[in-house]
Design an enzyme around this catalytic site. Structure first.
Site, PDB file in Angstrom:
ATOM      1  N   GLU A 166       5.612  21.375 104.549  1.00 27.34           N
ATOM      2  CA  GLU A 166       5.194  21.727 105.911  1.00 27.34           C
ATOM      3  C   GLU A 166       5.951  20.828 106.892  1.00 27.34           C
ATOM      4  OE1 GLU A 166       0.965  21.570 106.346  1.00 27.34           O
ATOM      5  OE2 GLU A 166       0.658  23.107 104.794  1.00 27.34           O
ATOM      6  N   PRO A 167       5.943  21.206 108.176  1.00 24.31           N
ATOM      7  CA  PRO A 167       6.666  20.372 109.146  1.00 24.31           C
ATOM      8  C   PRO A 167       6.225  18.911 109.101  1.00 24.31           C
ATOM      9  CG  PRO A 167       6.002  22.445 110.173  1.00 24.31           C
ATOM     10  CD  PRO A 167       5.402  22.432 108.797  1.00 24.31           C
TER      11      PRO A 167
ATOM     12  N   GLY B 237       6.340  16.598 104.143  1.00 26.21           N
ATOM     13  CA  GLY B 237       7.526  16.839 103.326  1.00 26.21           C
ATOM     14  C   GLY B 237       7.424  16.044 102.044  1.00 26.21           C
ATOM     15  N   SER B 238       8.021  14.828 102.046  1.00 29.35           N
ATOM     16  CA  SER B 238       7.894  13.958 100.865  1.00 29.35           C
ATOM     17  C   SER B 238       6.425  13.695 100.559  1.00 29.35           C
ATOM     18  CB  SER B 238       8.600  12.623 101.123  1.00 29.35           C
ATOM     19  OG  SER B 238       9.962  12.839 101.400  1.00 29.35           O
TER      20      SER B 238
ATOM     21  N   GLN C 180      39.000  14.886  99.390  1.00 28.86           N
ATOM     22  CA  GLN C 180      40.078  13.900  99.536  1.00 28.86           C
ATOM     23  C   GLN C 180      41.333  14.345  98.773  1.00 28.86           C
ATOM     24  OE1 GLN C 180      39.377  11.610 101.637  1.00 28.86           O
ATOM     25  NE2 GLN C 180      41.293  10.472 101.551  1.00 28.86           N
TER      26      GLN C 180
ATOM     27  N   GLU D  64      13.298  19.611  96.532  1.00 26.74           N
ATOM     28  CA  GLU D  64      12.409  19.288  95.403  1.00 26.74           C
ATOM     29  C   GLU D  64      12.256  17.776  95.216  1.00 26.74           C
ATOM     30  OE1 GLU D  64      12.225  21.811  92.045  1.00 26.74           O
ATOM     31  OE2 GLU D  64      13.270  23.437  93.052  1.00 26.74           O
TER      32      GLU D  64
ATOM     33  N   GLU E  87      15.227   9.278  97.235  1.00 27.41           N
ATOM     34  CA  GLU E  87      14.300   8.136  97.370  1.00 27.41           C
ATOM     35  C   GLU E  87      13.009   8.436  96.599  1.00 27.41           C
ATOM     36  OE1 GLU E  87      15.926   9.597  99.927  1.00 27.41           O
ATOM     37  OE2 GLU E  87      17.355   8.007 100.378  1.00 27.41           O
TER      38      GLU E  87
HETATM   39  C1  FAD Z   1      17.653  24.141 101.919  1.00 31.44           C
HETATM   40  C2  FAD Z   1      16.283  23.669 101.584  1.00 31.44           C
HETATM   41  C3  FAD Z   1      15.488  24.428 100.739  1.00 31.44           C
HETATM   42  C4  FAD Z   1      14.173  24.020 100.467  1.00 31.44           C
HETATM   43  N1  FAD Z   1      13.369  24.839  99.698  1.00 31.44           N
HETATM   44  C5  FAD Z   1      12.043  24.546  99.597  1.00 31.44           C
HETATM   45  C6  FAD Z   1      11.133  25.486  98.976  1.00 31.44           C
HETATM   46  O1  FAD Z   1      11.537  26.538  98.474  1.00 31.44           O
HETATM   47  N2  FAD Z   1       9.814  25.161  98.957  1.00 31.44           N
HETATM   48  C7  FAD Z   1       9.327  24.014  99.489  1.00 31.44           C
HETATM   49  O2  FAD Z   1       8.115  23.794  99.436  1.00 31.44           O
HETATM   50  N3  FAD Z   1      10.168  23.093 100.070  1.00 31.44           N
HETATM   51  C8  FAD Z   1      11.502  23.350 100.143  1.00 31.44           C
HETATM   52  N4  FAD Z   1      12.359  22.453 100.765  1.00 31.44           N
HETATM   53  C9  FAD Z   1      11.801  21.244 101.337  1.00 31.44           C
HETATM   54  C10 FAD Z   1      12.233  19.951 100.646  1.00 31.44           C
HETATM   55  O3  FAD Z   1      11.611  19.840  99.397  1.00 31.44           O
HETATM   56  C11 FAD Z   1      11.917  18.813 101.606  1.00 31.44           C
HETATM   57  O4  FAD Z   1      12.849  18.896 102.667  1.00 31.44           O
HETATM   58  C12 FAD Z   1      11.978  17.442 100.956  1.00 31.44           C
HETATM   59  O5  FAD Z   1      10.928  17.310 100.032  1.00 31.44           O
HETATM   60  C13 FAD Z   1      11.921  16.302 101.969  1.00 31.44           C
HETATM   61  O6  FAD Z   1      10.905  16.474 102.904  1.00 31.44           O
HETATM   62  P1  FAD Z   1      11.267  16.292 104.467  1.00 31.44           P
HETATM   63  O7  FAD Z   1      12.405  17.191 104.745  1.00 31.44           O
HETATM   64  O8  FAD Z   1      10.028  16.513 105.260  1.00 31.44           O
HETATM   65  O9  FAD Z   1      11.754  14.809 104.631  1.00 31.44           O
HETATM   66  P2  FAD Z   1      10.835  13.511 104.891  1.00 31.44           P
HETATM   67  O10 FAD Z   1       9.738  13.469 103.904  1.00 31.44           O
HETATM   68  O11 FAD Z   1      10.476  13.460 106.326  1.00 31.44           O
HETATM   69  O12 FAD Z   1      11.849  12.341 104.547  1.00 31.44           O
HETATM   70  C14 FAD Z   1      12.760  11.800 105.502  1.00 31.44           C
HETATM   71  C15 FAD Z   1      13.436  10.587 104.857  1.00 31.44           C
HETATM   72  O13 FAD Z   1      12.445   9.587 104.561  1.00 31.44           O
HETATM   73  C16 FAD Z   1      12.492   9.251 103.185  1.00 31.44           C
HETATM   74  N5  FAD Z   1      11.147   8.945 102.698  1.00 31.44           N
HETATM   75  C17 FAD Z   1       9.996   9.655 102.901  1.00 31.44           C
HETATM   76  N6  FAD Z   1       8.979   9.070 102.275  1.00 31.44           N
HETATM   77  C18 FAD Z   1       9.474   7.972 101.646  1.00 31.44           C
HETATM   78  C19 FAD Z   1       8.920   6.958 100.829  1.00 31.44           C
HETATM   79  N7  FAD Z   1       7.620   6.951 100.479  1.00 31.44           N
HETATM   80  N8  FAD Z   1       9.740   5.993 100.361  1.00 31.44           N
HETATM   81  C20 FAD Z   1      11.048   5.983 100.661  1.00 31.44           C
HETATM   82  N9  FAD Z   1      11.640   6.921 101.427  1.00 31.44           N
HETATM   83  C21 FAD Z   1      10.856   7.897 101.915  1.00 31.44           C
HETATM   84  C22 FAD Z   1      13.062  10.486 102.501  1.00 31.44           C
HETATM   85  O14 FAD Z   1      13.614  10.165 101.235  1.00 31.44           O
HETATM   86  C23 FAD Z   1      14.102  10.916 103.524  1.00 31.44           C
HETATM   87  O15 FAD Z   1      15.258  10.145 103.361  1.00 31.44           O
HETATM   88  C24 FAD Z   1      13.682  22.826 101.012  1.00 31.44           C
HETATM   89  C25 FAD Z   1      14.503  22.034 101.831  1.00 31.44           C
HETATM   90  C26 FAD Z   1      15.779  22.452 102.131  1.00 31.44           C
HETATM   91  C27 FAD Z   1      16.621  21.601 103.055  1.00 31.44           C
END
Ligand code: FAD
Length: 386
Positions: free
Chosen positions: A127-128, A131-132, A342, A369, A373
């Protein structure tokens, strides 16, 4: 220890390789430039059994295991990561969630047409604001006498606009944190369910990534998937298998980039000889090939363990190994694609050559997925026994 592929696995590899060359390669840049979902390829993938690779034939699948699944995704991704991603989200996320945690009635109703490729699936966890930290899910599902009413929005759902079946996670028991999240099967056309914004992406542009919106969406009682409150915990198990597919996706793209760079190094002449005769270029190719071989070892090991897990009814776990494969293969793919650009020099920056697309596409593998991190956190927790 036998590292060789069986005759059947080699046959599958050849079939998918030939298919990718004939049916995907000629269109890759057109789809990428237009950010167009390759709908015409879906029935062909179904015909080859690639939309039901890991499901038994009795459920409409091809009856293969995770090693064959990794081989198939690798071969598709070698030519186009987007097609590999479409197949991965459909197989190991959506369909597998229903196959693994669904009732027999749900398996018959959904897994069979999904595995046959008559329907396409998507899986919505992210969700917006979650994520992680997917445990922070805000989409809610309330039980009513008419069924479950879902409200909220998911983001970044692969296949979101094109899927017939969506597995979505929603909060059913607020206050129980991650144990208050449940999974639901939502069919396309259900009132109150619609795909939202289609994302305009850096790479993987032919795969559809979109919002999925629920507005008073009424799902029948029987569309609860798994036990109430188990949706998040079950999702983590689904991701164990899913991460193998992202690792294989990364492996395929790394191999594709390396193949292209190797060929170019033999053709491109500077200072009167092929650039492949310069030691600086040779060392790049040697490092690329070595890291790819190491990735393949991790991917196949995780896939082998996933198959052993199925054979032992889950007695064998492979959380650590699938995270290791995903972490290493995806970071390798980013390095390999960078070096491939490159090797191509200025032409690596130009869309007439394949290097720039691999460079853009591979980055997704360190994010989707679970980011690199998060993979490190998963691996560390396993090592420390937490
Ligand atoms: C092309 C694409 C396809 C996708 N397909 C799907 C799908 O089919 N279904 C679905 O459910 N999702 C899907 N995703 C979502 C994807 O799984 C998430 O984007 C991913 O899990 C990261 O969540 P976020 O983008 O909110 O990043 P954030 O969680 O906001 O992370 C931002 C940064 O903070 C870091 N971070 C966050 N928490 C921690 C922590 N505890 N310790 C250290 N670092 C941390 C992250 O590693 C990252 O570098 C897709 C994403 C993309 C880009």
């Amino acid at each position: 220890m036998d590292f060789s592929l069986t005759d059947e696995q080699q046959q599958l590899q050849r079939t998918v390789r030939d298919f990718a060359q004939a049916e995907i390669a000629p269109h890759v840049m057109v789809w990428d430039e237009a950010s167009r979902f390759p709908a015409e390829i879906i029935p062909k993938l179904a015909e080859l059994g690639l939309l039901g690779v890991i499901f038994p034939e009795t459920y409409g699948g091809a009856g293969f295991g995770y090693i064959e699944y990794a081989i198939a995704i690798e071969e598709l991704a070698r030519v186009d990561g987007s097609v590999g991603l479409i197949v991965a989200a459909h197989n190991s996320l959506c369909t597998n969630h229903i196959y693994k945690f669904g009732t027999e009635a749900q398996r018959q109703k959904y897994v069979v047409p999904l595995a046959q490729g008559k329907k396409l699936g998507c899986w919505s966890l992210t969700e917006p604001e979650a994520g992680s930290d997917a445990g922070g899910t805000r989409t809610v599902a309330k039980r009513t006498p008419r069924g479950w009413v879902l409200n909220g929005a998911k983001t970044f759902t692969t296949n979101g606009h094109y899927a017939d079946v969506c597995v979505a996670m929603a909060v059913t028991d607020p206050g129980k944190a991650s144990h208050g999240i449940s999974a639901f099967i939502i069919e396309k056309g259900t009132p109150g369910f619609r795909p939202g914004k289609k994302e305009n992406k850096l790479g993987m542009r032919a795969s559809d990534t979109s919002e999925v919106v629920f507005t008073d969406c009424l799902a029948p009682e029987e569309n609860l998937l798994g036990k109430q409150g188990d949706g998040f915990v079950n999702s983590l198990q689904i991701l164990d298998g899913g991460r193998i597919s992202i690792a294989a996706l990364a492996l395929g793209m790394a191999q594709g980039a390396c193949d292209a760079a190797t060929k170019y190094a033999q053709e491109r002449k500077q200072f009167g000889k092929p650039i492949g005769e310069f030691e600086a270029i040779q060392f790049k190719l040697a490092d690329m090939a070595t890291e790819i071989a190491a990735s393949r070892g991790l991917v196949y090991r995780a896939a082998w363990l996933a198959d052993r897990s199925i054979a032992t009814n889950g007695a064998i776990r492979y959380t650590k190994e699938s995270s290791m494969a995903k972490l290493f293969a995806s970071e390798t793919a980013v390095r390999v694609a960078n070096e491939a650009v490159q090797v191509f020099g200025g032409y690596g920056f130009i869309k007439d050559y394949p290097a720039e697309k691999f460079y853009r596409d591979v980055k997704l593998c360190t994010i989707g997925e679970g980011t690199s991190e998060i993979q490190r956190l998963v691996i560390a927790r396993q090592i420390l026994g937490k």
